[in-house]
Design a protein around this motif. Structure first.
Motif, PDB file in Angstrom:
ATOM      1  N   ASP A 275     -44.775 -23.732 -28.680  1.00 26.39           N
ATOM      2  CA  ASP A 275     -45.599 -23.540 -27.462  1.00 26.39           C
ATOM      3  C   ASP A 275     -46.221 -22.026 -27.666  1.00 26.39           C
ATOM      4  O   ASP A 275     -45.835 -21.373 -28.488  1.00 26.39           O
ATOM      5  CB  ASP A 275     -44.596 -23.291 -26.277  1.00 26.39           C
ATOM      6  CG  ASP A 275     -43.981 -24.349 -25.564  1.00 26.39           C
ATOM      7  OD1 ASP A 275     -44.351 -25.529 -26.269  1.00 26.39           O
ATOM      8  OD2 ASP A 275     -42.765 -24.217 -25.241  1.00 26.39           O
ATOM      9  N   LEU A 276     -47.538 -22.185 -27.346  1.00 21.74           N
ATOM     10  CA  LEU A 276     -48.429 -20.930 -27.236  1.00 21.74           C
ATOM     11  C   LEU A 276     -47.979 -20.035 -26.193  1.00 21.74           C
ATOM     12  O   LEU A 276     -47.994 -20.300 -25.103  1.00 21.74           O
ATOM     13  CB  LEU A 276     -49.786 -21.380 -27.352  1.00 21.74           C
ATOM     14  CG  LEU A 276     -50.058 -22.331 -28.612  1.00 21.74           C
ATOM     15  CD1 LEU A 276     -51.594 -22.288 -28.688  1.00 21.74           C
ATOM     16  CD2 LEU A 276     -49.376 -21.748 -30.014  1.00 21.74           C
ATOM     17  N   THR A 277     -47.835 -18.590 -26.365  1.00 25.07           N
ATOM     18  CA  THR A 277     -47.773 -17.767 -25.339  1.00 25.07           C
ATOM     19  C   THR A 277     -48.458 -16.568 -25.562  1.00 25.07           C
ATOM     20  O   THR A 277     -48.558 -15.664 -24.461  1.00 25.07           O
ATOM     21  CB  THR A 277     -45.977 -17.292 -25.354  1.00 25.07           C
ATOM     22  OG1 THR A 277     -45.850 -16.772 -26.717  1.00 25.07           O
ATOM     23  CG2 THR A 277     -45.118 -18.535 -25.162  1.00 25.07           C
ATOM     24  N   VAL A 282     -53.750 -18.615 -28.074  1.00 28.05           N
ATOM     25  CA  VAL A 282     -54.368 -19.355 -27.285  1.00 28.05           C
ATOM     26  C   VAL A 282     -55.894 -19.387 -27.471  1.00 28.05           C
ATOM     27  O   VAL A 282     -56.536 -20.542 -27.615  1.00 28.05           O
ATOM     28  CB  VAL A 282     -53.950 -19.070 -25.794  1.00 28.05           C
ATOM     29  CG1 VAL A 282     -54.902 -19.957 -24.863  1.00 28.05           C
ATOM     30  CG2 VAL A 282     -52.405 -19.239 -25.394  1.00 28.05           C
ATOM     31  N   GLU A 283     -56.573 -18.378 -27.599  1.00 30.91           N
ATOM     32  CA  GLU A 283     -57.897 -17.989 -28.010  1.00 30.91           C
ATOM     33  C   GLU A 283     -58.163 -18.926 -29.165  1.00 30.91           C
ATOM     34  O   GLU A 283     -59.478 -19.584 -29.478  1.00 30.91           O
ATOM     35  CB  GLU A 283     -58.372 -16.920 -27.988  1.00 30.91           C
ATOM     36  CG  GLU A 283     -58.362 -16.136 -26.538  1.00 30.91           C
ATOM     37  CD  GLU A 283     -59.013 -14.785 -26.660  1.00 30.91           C
ATOM     38  OE1 GLU A 283     -59.300 -14.193 -27.948  1.00 30.91           O
ATOM     39  OE2 GLU A 283     -59.140 -13.996 -25.442  1.00 30.91           O
ATOM     40  N   VAL A 346     -56.417 -19.548 -14.834  1.00 30.61           N
ATOM     41  CA  VAL A 346     -55.218 -20.593 -14.862  1.00 30.61           C
ATOM     42  C   VAL A 346     -54.217 -20.436 -15.783  1.00 30.61           C
ATOM     43  O   VAL A 346     -53.094 -21.173 -15.708  1.00 30.61           O
ATOM     44  CB  VAL A 346     -55.825 -22.188 -15.261  1.00 30.61           C
ATOM     45  CG1 VAL A 346     -56.869 -22.710 -14.224  1.00 30.61           C
ATOM     46  CG2 VAL A 346     -56.516 -22.248 -16.585  1.00 30.61           C
ATOM     47  N   TRP A 347     -54.139 -19.208 -16.503  1.00 31.65           N
ATOM     48  CA  TRP A 347     -53.030 -18.931 -17.434  1.00 31.65           C
ATOM     49  C   TRP A 347     -52.598 -17.378 -17.488  1.00 31.65           C
ATOM     50  O   TRP A 347     -53.559 -16.614 -17.403  1.00 31.65           O
ATOM     51  CB  TRP A 347     -53.393 -19.302 -18.740  1.00 31.65           C
ATOM     52  CG  TRP A 347     -52.353 -19.132 -19.813  1.00 31.65           C
ATOM     53  CD1 TRP A 347     -51.168 -19.839 -20.110  1.00 31.65           C
ATOM     54  CD2 TRP A 347     -52.412 -18.092 -20.777  1.00 31.65           C
ATOM     55  NE1 TRP A 347     -50.417 -19.120 -21.159  1.00 31.65           N
ATOM     56  CE2 TRP A 347     -51.051 -17.961 -21.650  1.00 31.65           C
ATOM     57  CE3 TRP A 347     -53.531 -17.148 -21.073  1.00 31.65           C
ATOM     58  CZ2 TRP A 347     -51.065 -17.284 -22.694  1.00 31.65           C
ATOM     59  CZ3 TRP A 347     -53.279 -16.247 -22.161  1.00 31.65           C
ATOM     60  CH2 TRP A 347     -51.871 -16.241 -22.928  1.00 31.65           C
ATOM     61  N   ALA A 348     -51.535 -16.917 -17.738  1.00 36.22           N
ATOM     62  CA  ALA A 348     -51.157 -15.635 -17.889  1.00 36.22           C
ATOM     63  C   ALA A 348     -50.359 -15.492 -19.127  1.00 36.22           C
ATOM     64  O   ALA A 348     -49.549 -16.315 -19.433  1.00 36.22           O
ATOM     65  CB  ALA A 348     -50.518 -15.107 -16.705  1.00 36.22           C
ATOM     66  N   PRO A 349     -50.935 -14.515 -19.969  1.00 35.47           N
ATOM     67  CA  PRO A 349     -49.858 -14.351 -21.133  1.00 35.47           C
ATOM     68  C   PRO A 349     -48.462 -14.497 -20.811  1.00 35.47           C
ATOM     69  O   PRO A 349     -47.868 -13.873 -20.063  1.00 35.47           O
ATOM     70  CB  PRO A 349     -50.450 -13.020 -21.669  1.00 35.47           C
ATOM     71  CG  PRO A 349     -51.490 -12.579 -21.430  1.00 35.47           C
ATOM     72  CD  PRO A 349     -51.565 -13.421 -19.904  1.00 35.47           C
ATOM     73  N   ILE A 353     -47.690 -22.602 -23.515  1.00 37.74           N
ATOM     74  CA  ILE A 353     -48.715 -23.550 -23.451  1.00 37.74           C
ATOM     75  C   ILE A 353     -48.269 -24.888 -24.453  1.00 37.74           C
ATOM     76  O   ILE A 353     -48.075 -24.346 -25.498  1.00 37.74           O
ATOM     77  CB  ILE A 353     -50.066 -23.260 -23.749  1.00 37.74           C
ATOM     78  CG1 ILE A 353     -50.464 -22.625 -22.680  1.00 37.74           C
ATOM     79  CG2 ILE A 353     -50.932 -24.415 -23.889  1.00 37.74           C
ATOM     80  CD1 ILE A 353     -51.786 -21.818 -22.771  1.00 37.74           C
ATOM     81  N   ARG A 354     -48.305 -26.037 -24.188  1.00 35.02           N
ATOM     82  CA  ARG A 354     -47.779 -27.161 -24.950  1.00 35.02           C
ATOM     83  C   ARG A 354     -48.930 -27.851 -25.533  1.00 35.02           C
ATOM     84  O   ARG A 354     -49.084 -28.220 -26.919  1.00 35.02           O
ATOM     85  CB  ARG A 354     -46.748 -28.109 -24.607  1.00 35.02           C
ATOM     86  CG  ARG A 354     -46.497 -29.020 -25.596  1.00 35.02           C
ATOM     87  CD  ARG A 354     -45.288 -30.544 -24.992  1.00 35.02           C
ATOM     88  NE  ARG A 354     -44.878 -31.021 -25.862  1.00 35.02           N
ATOM     89  CZ  ARG A 354     -43.826 -31.990 -25.824  1.00 35.02           C
ATOM     90  NH1 ARG A 354     -43.183 -32.053 -24.671  1.00 35.02           N
ATOM     91  NH2 ARG A 354     -43.543 -32.878 -26.504  1.00 35.02           N
ATOM     92  N   LEU A 355     -50.026 -28.066 -24.677  1.00 30.84           N
ATOM     93  CA  LEU A 355     -51.072 -28.608 -25.280  1.00 30.84           C
ATOM     94  C   LEU A 355     -52.319 -27.942 -24.635  1.00 30.84           C
ATOM     95  O   LEU A 355     -52.374 -27.629 -23.310  1.00 30.84           O
ATOM     96  CB  LEU A 355     -51.144 -30.170 -24.442  1.00 30.84           C
ATOM     97  CG  LEU A 355     -52.275 -30.894 -24.655  1.00 30.84           C
ATOM     98  CD1 LEU A 355     -51.826 -32.522 -25.042  1.00 30.84           C
ATOM     99  CD2 LEU A 355     -53.120 -31.005 -23.435  1.00 30.84           C
ATOM    100  N   ALA A 356     -53.522 -27.995 -25.260  1.00 30.88           N
ATOM    101  CA  ALA A 356     -54.621 -27.449 -24.813  1.00 30.88           C
ATOM    102  C   ALA A 356     -55.815 -28.571 -25.227  1.00 30.88           C
ATOM    103  O   ALA A 356     -55.762 -29.322 -26.225  1.00 30.88           O
ATOM    104  CB  ALA A 356     -54.810 -25.908 -25.368  1.00 30.88           C
TER     105      ALA A 356
END
Length: 432
Positions: A275-277, A282-283, A346-349, A353-356
């Protein structure tokens, strides 16, 4: 050929040569394609269970399993950890997608040698039209036999279904695998389809199957004879179409190879091994996904107005958000910053995130665009940045030397990731 089956034939298929009347549509499906290519390229792997997919210890999934692995219950889209438990002796590989594309292109060239009417569904599947008189007067069954033999000469195999429509051809192609040919002659469609379970027809998923079962509908024959009001409750406006397909009455054309395909969206998604945190990860993922989308937009000569960002969180929920641009673009240097702005809403650090996914749509340029003094547009009215030239140059290098030939350092974060989905959404893509 392993087997050839002619549904409801009064005698050998040869006795009916020349008797085909009406549309003749085939569906070619390459047998366990990715795994078969690996066995072709690694002779020591032949006859052994081979699995192409992500790592079992990194939440990967199975992309393709050889028939030897399938004998142990391994299936496509199965979690790799489950596949390893079922078949611990399997040979695993992340895959060699440039090689798969190379073999796929050779197979599609064989189809195009036989008929100009080919609808490619995916890397390992395509419809083709061999209706007598449309391009050739040769018997459709003979053409399918030749296609099967020519594919086998490449070192891989295919299964083919032949019928009067895409629906019949698709279902027939699943009847005898691997290296089978199943023929459903005109006039026998309803008898062929009637006893089959409703899930045999594409477009009927688990939810529709459950709803149909509640109404006492379990077979395609029962679906074909069902009350239209009952079907409307399950399929909505598509109820009549589904009924016709279940009866074998569908008439679905296969377009010429060079006919332009009307694409509705181009997107790229990736499921991550972890998962990305962190914001940086994420970027980097959004940049990587957007670069792939930009490249495929330019390859097809498309420029979109609407940017889509899709996220799926580790607890199962997700968010999908869009923004419409003032000008269409095929330049990721333009639409990736928009996707990053959407991310903030829609997202906060710290959220896992499993999928983007990143996508572009709304490609209609017929109405033109309003230009202004604050952005550069080309002759189509599509917006471009001063870095688009670099993107085009990288496209050319990758086309010649492969996807890994050039890239940005951020891609290294995800080099081990193979669970991904590149998609074209099409208004006229065949659905079976």
């Amino acid at each position: 050929m392993k087997g050839e089956h002619t549904y409801d034939s009064p005698g050998p298929a040869e006795a009916l040569f020349g008797a085909w009347s009406g549309p003749a549509v085939g569906l070619l499906d390459l047998d366990a394609f990715f795994a078969s290519v690996e066995q072709l390229d690694h002779p020591a792997w032949r006859g052994r269970p081979v699995i192409v997919g992500g790592d079992a210890d990194a939440r990967g999934v199975v992309s393709t399993a050889s028939y030897e692995a399938r004998a142990f219950g391994v299936r496509s889209a199965m979690p790799s950890a489950q596949a390893r438990r079922l078949c611990p002796q399997a040979i695993w590989t992340h895959g060699h997608f440039d090689r798969y594309r190379e073999l796929s292109a050779q197979v599609m060239a064989i189809l195009e040698d036989e008929t100009p009417y080919v609808d490619r569904v995916s890397i390992d599947e395509a419809f083709f039209d061999v209706t007598p008189g449309r391009f050739s007067r040769e018997d459709p069954v003979a053409i399918c036999r030749r296609i099967s033999a020519r594919v086998a000469s490449l070192g891989i195999t295919c299964s083919i279904g032949l019928g009067s429509s895409k629906t019949v051809a698709k279902i027939a192609s699943e009847r005898d695998k691997p290296r089978g040919l199943t023929v459903v002659f005109p006039g026998t469609e309803e008898g062929f389809l009637s006893p089959l379970p409703v899930r045999a027809m594409s477009g009927i998923g688990s939810a529709a199957e459950t709803a149909l079962a509640r109404a006492g509908i379990h077979t395609l024959g029962q679906l074909a004879a069902a009350d239209p009001q009952v079907l409307a409750g399950v399929f909505g406006v598509n109820a009549q179409t589904m009924c016709e397909r279940a009866r074998g009455a569908e008439r679905s054309a296969v377009s010429a190879v060079d006919a332009p395909e009307e694409v509705k969206s181009v997107s790229n998604e990736r499921t991550f091994a972890r998962d990305l945190t962190e914001r940086g990860d994420v970027e980097a993922a959004i940049h990587l996904l957007g670069e792939s989308v930009g490249r495929r937009l330019r390859r097809r000569g498309l420029a979109g107005r609407t940017v889509t960002l899709k996220l799926r969180f580790s607890y199962g929920r997700g968010r999908t958000v869009q923004r419409k641009l003032a000008h269409p673009t095929d330049d990721e240097n333009v639409f990736i910053p928009v996707a990053l702005e959407l991310l903030d809403g829609v997202w906060a650090p710290g959220t896992r995130i499993r999928l983007a996914g990143v996508g572009m749509s709304d490609f209609d340029l017929a109405g033109g665009v309003q230009t202004d003094l604050f952005c550069e547009v080309d002759e189509r009215g599509a917006q471009a940045s001063d870095r688009r030239g670099l993107s085009v140059a990288m496209d050319a290098v990758r086309e010649r030397f492969g996807d890994a030939a050039v890239g940005f350092g951020r891609a290294a974060r995800f080099d081990a990731e193979v669970v991904r989905s590149d998609r074209y959404g099409s208004r006229n893509a065949p659905r079976g």
